[in-house]
Design an enzyme around this catalytic site. Structure first.
Site, PDB file in Angstrom:
ATOM      1  CB  ILE A 191      -0.969  -0.014   1.208  1.00  0.00           C
ATOM      2  CG1 ILE A 191      -1.816   1.259   1.260  1.00  0.00           C
ATOM      3  CG2 ILE A 191      -0.271  -0.233   2.541  1.00  0.00           C
ATOM      4  CD1 ILE A 191      -3.008   1.182   2.244  1.00  0.00           C
ATOM      5  CB  SER A 192       1.294   4.087  -2.305  1.00  0.00           C
ATOM      6  OG  SER A 192       1.353   3.367  -3.510  1.00  0.00           O
TER       7      SER A 192
END
Ligand code: SAH
Length: 214
Positions: free
Chosen positions: A63-64
């Site tokens: 997840i960025s």
């Protein structure tokens, strides 16, 4: 799923940090302030949702980092009624941030079936409504619904895929991290049929955009 006062407080702190780091776009700050990132974290990691860091998700992906999400979203310069294509649905967090912009229509492509299935279910549960979640290869874009006003690639591309440039509307923006180990955040704006303005915005590190097996 719940969003407690504690989560909201942590989120406000994160937004303050993003502002300090140079995110100025009010629309971006307000979108990120409205999306509970803990809903998109893998089980057991929810407690870290408001740290400005990337975390592992299903299928060896990530997840960025919130700063990266804010930075890329800011570069998209979204306007009402924009049609947006996201490459790399992943956890769905970036998709949710895009959907928080009024009037924006989102198409999103994921290449890994496990993630595609998991995140499609999550969107249903959260009543989030991208126009379409596509199981496919982002290198091909989504010609069925092109042209797009904005295209965001959330994985590292060794070079910019021509197909994606071709799927931009005139005036449309493609925001993509280009490179191998480290990537340079790059924005292409289509200023004519075959004319693009290219600008770069510093180094980032993403998981690679995977080549299709077929
Ligand atoms: N936007 C996501 C980022 C996930 S990481 C988030 O905020 O969680 C990048 C994602 O791109 C991964 O889910 C990975 O599976 C996906 N991906 C990699 N190569 C791809 C390709 N060729 N087409 C579509 N998605 C791809």
């Amino acid at each position: 799923m719940t969003d407690t006062t504690k989560h909201q407080g942590q989120r406000r702190q994160l937004i303050k940090l993003l502002e300090k780091k140079g995110i100025q776009d009010k629309g971006v700050l307000s979108a990120m302030g409205s999306v509970p990132r803990h809903w998109f974290m893998d089980a057991g990691l929810e407690g870290y949702a408001y740290q400005d860091r990337a975390y592992p998700i299903t299928a060896n992906q990530t997840i960025s980092q919130p700063y990266t999400v804010a930075f890329q979203t800011q570069l998209l310069e979204l306007q009402k009624v924009n049609r947006v294509l996201e490459i790399g649905t992943g956890s769905g967090y970036q998709t949710a941030v895009l959907l928080a912009f009024e009037g924006v229509k989102v198409y999103t492509i994921e290449r890994q079936q496990e993630l595609f299935k998991k995140t499609t279910l999550l969107f249903k549960k959260l009543k989030l409504r991208p126009k379409k979640v596509i199981f496919g290869d982002g290198y091909k874009g989504y010609p069925e619904k092109a042209p797009f006003d904005a295209i965001i690639v959330t994985a590292a591309a060794p070079e910019v895929p021509k197909t994606l440039l071709e799927q931009l509307a005139i005036g449309g923006r493609l925001v993509i991290p280009v490179g191998n180990k480290d990537q340079i955040m790059t924005r292409y704006t289509r200023i004519g049929d075959k004319e693009f303005d290219r600008r770069t915005f510093g180094n980032f590190r993403f998981v690679p955009l995977l080549k299709d097996k077929n």
